[in-house]
Design an enzyme around this catalytic site. Sequence first.
Site, PDB file in Angstrom:
ATOM      1  CG  ASP A 325      29.492  19.232  -8.074  1.00 10.58           C
ATOM      2  OD1 ASP A 325      30.291  20.243  -7.627  1.00 10.58           O
ATOM      3  OD2 ASP A 325      29.266  18.208  -7.372  1.00 10.58           O
ATOM      4  CD  GLU A 354      33.687  21.185  -9.651  1.00  3.06           C
ATOM      5  OE1 GLU A 354      34.613  21.166  -9.003  1.00  3.06           O
ATOM      6  OE2 GLU A 354      32.856  20.012  -9.207  1.00  3.06           O
TER       7      GLU A 354
END
Length: 655
Positions: A325, A354
Amino acid sequence: MIRTTLLASLFLLMVSKNSTAKEFCFDEVTYSPSQTTFRLFAPKSAKKVVVRLYKDGQAGKALKTVKMQCTGEDLWTSTVQGDLRGSFYTFDMGQGETPGVFAKAVGVNGKRGAILGEWPMSDDWDPVRPVVKSPVDLVVYELHHRDFSIARKEAKYPGKFMALTEPWAIEHLKQLGVNAIHILPSYDYGSVDETKLDKPQYNWGYDPVNYNVPEGSYSTNPYDPACRIKEFKQMVAALHKAGIAVILDVVYNHTYDIEHSNFQRTYPDYYYRGERSEVRGEMAYSNGSGCGNETASERPMMRRFMIESVKYWAKEYHIDGFRFDLMGVHDIETMNQIRQELDAIDPTIFVYGEGWSAGACALPNEKLGMKANIPQMPGIAAFSDDIRDALRGPFSDDTKGAFLAGISGEEESLKAGIAGMIAHPQVDYAKVNYSKVPYALQPTQMMSYVSCHDDMCLVDRLMASIPTLASLPTPLLSRLSPLQTEELIRLDLLAQTAIFTSQGIPFMLSGEELLRTKKGVHNSFESPDSINQLDWTHKTRYPQVFEYYKNLIALRKHHPAFRLGSADLVRRHLDFLPVNGNCLVAFRLKNYAGRDDWRNIIVILNARKESAEVAVPNAHYTVVCQDGQVNEQGLGTFSGNQVTVGPQSALILHD
Ligand code: CA
């Protein structure tokens, strides 16, 4: 401010020298029936550090409070005589009680660490780990435990880890053909009260509490510390047995808050980025996560924490991959060290993230795990918002469409995505929406997707951004006319055809194969089940959707041309074909690409509302995808050098 960096490294050196088979992980409980030793990484300067022992995982006063001794640089230890099996403990160095940062078993809501006698399923529980040759062979399915099973009628364990061991679940996944499940946060998080599971509660779980323990609300008994460990392993074993890899969503970039975090309570201000004001002496914390804080991966012990944590999940729970993340909050060096250490365990463990942050970080962008820095992170992939937004439109405005809406100007971004975001002679990156230079050195560094848990799911986005599908005030699937539904399905299938024929790694949100809708909710992180749950009745209501997804995935898996895995091969075998006009992209995978059985494969993606003519090399072709149907055996044949692709659909043929 970084007052302990050097000390911490020295400490680590000292600890790793002294440790035997087992590596020391920040805090540790070594149990034997006659005594238990506690160790904690906490500052040497602490006035007093204690361990408290409890009978219960959350309630009741401490049975005993034991002072810890500083026995090394920032290392506190204490040994308690007697059999502590079944007891719970906390550490306290003056900042509030905590189970430590590396508790491996906890009581309900993760407030206290648990002392287990026997470790649940310690060996031989999972003899068959699936192995993929290259990450490009993966078909990743992103799933939230509760979304997936809560509304499934025959589920024995709705909303639990164990749901993924049930025949209906395994059957669905195998039928669809996905071979990797990316599970949304499944470590112990804070936003669901594990003592109130009789009431429906929902959260995605991006609020980590105990990073190295499975979440209690997904177990059948969060009060029993062994239960969640055992059931998580049973889930992994069942998926592995079905040939499905398990990828964990890891959220090291921030914690639920600072004050109550286990990091802060064991080593104040060490793990977070920020600056201490010289005048007032207060910390001003940086917030690159958008959640109020950001961790400091560049500091030795935070870096070590992340490395040890992923290694623990890989070794103890047999996790096959990690999705980071906000990887753009972590520094490049940490990500590369994680890659190296995982390689030593199993080089097929897949790492992606990400490639952005949610705010400005306290480190400069060139040091961070941003998408643009992927060339400096071999073996690590990043989500391509380029292809995502080229298809559906930008993150910032749900009502704005792109290629799928028949809006021109996104063709080059789509081509870049099809090529796997690598340098390709026919892709002009100056015309690409975000990446002005290719960000991937290899196509295995690109995650190809059009939707994930964030933002609207594909159906909702189409309804929000395509004027002819708008059913105001709220876009609702049930309000669409049969003609509108047909158009929606055409575009949905077209979008996924781009994703699953891309040379990147295909990724889909769970439920898209069922024409999932979240009733227009963009950020459903705490929305009720009525928004988030998969509606399984869609499987029979829209059978053509599931059928297409299934056949499309099979097509990719059976044809190596779609997953060449190397930039050189992609450049050698992938040609874009000239087309007239906009909203039309055509490409050819030529000369038995990847040793495919098929000589040339032609894929044409047409987002126009009318059909289009495309010139192709003169040959005798078999059509395998047309007008919303995929059939590898062939939907028909044709000879010539000109093909017609239907409106808002994909055409795939081969010779
Ligand atoms: Ca929890």
